[in-house]
Structures are given as C-alpha cells and as structure tokens.
Design an enzyme around this catalytic site. Structure first.
Site, PDB file in Angstrom:
ATOM      1  CB  CYS A  28     -70.301  35.099  -5.117  1.00 24.05           C
ATOM      2  SG  CYS A  28     -72.138  35.135  -5.661  1.00 24.05           S
ATOM      3  CB  CYS A  31     -69.978  37.633  -7.890  1.00 19.49           C
ATOM      4  SG  CYS A  31     -71.766  37.780  -6.148  1.00 19.49           S
TER       5      CYS A  31
END
Length: 104
Positions: A28, A31
């Site tokens: 991600c 993230c």
C-alpha cells in the site's frame, strides 16, 4: 508499533483499555507515506495502545469490521468501538492527529 499476531490477540487487545488498530499492507503506497510520522504520534498519544494489522493476513477481521480501504484506523476502549477513521483515501498527519485527539 506492535504487529497483530492472531485473531485471538485482536479480540483480547480490543478488550483492554484504549487501543487503535491500524489496518495496512506492505504493498500500500499510501500506508508507506504515513509510516515516518507514526512513531511520533505513538509517543504523543502514549495512553493509547497502537497495533498494526496486516490487511492481507487478517482479511476476516477487515470484512467483519467493514474495513475495505487502507490505511484505516479502528479504535476500541474496553471492548467497545469508540471511533473509526476508515476510507481508501490517503491520510495526512493532521487528519490522523485530529482522529486521535477526538479519542481523548
């Protein structure tokens, strides 16, 4: 940040005090953007236990708690969900801080 090891641990940790579960994944990109300032937030909000939840490893927890976008944050206090910051959107340090401040 502590990393969740099992679904049983999730159920135990959400029952004890104030906990924030951060749902994330290695792949991600949004993230990765927030990772550098997370230790600072953990220190600032030291009365909260922070737990990293790998979305891919614990997909059943994600589904049962309606976590479909990451990064997302789910807060519990003594077994009760008290708030959530859940979406697929990138989150800024300020937005995460605002969420944590609301938790008290």
């Amino acid at each position: 940040m502590q990393k969740l090891q099992s679904e049983e641990e999730f159920n135990e940790r959400k029952e004890k005090g104030k906990s924030v579960f951060m749902f994330s994944a290695n792949w991600c990109p949004d993230c990765r953007i927030i990772e550098p300032f997370l230790p600072e937030l953990e220190e600032k909000y030291s009365h909260i236990t922070f737990i990293y939840v790998d979305r891919d490893q614990f997909i059943d927890i994600c589904v049962s708690h309606d976590i479909f976008g990451i990064p997302s944050f789910l807060a519990f206090e003594n077994g009760k969900e008290i708030d959530r910051f859940v979406s697929k959107d990138r989150k800024s340090k300020e937005e995460i801080e605002e969420f944590l401040t609301k938790l008290g």
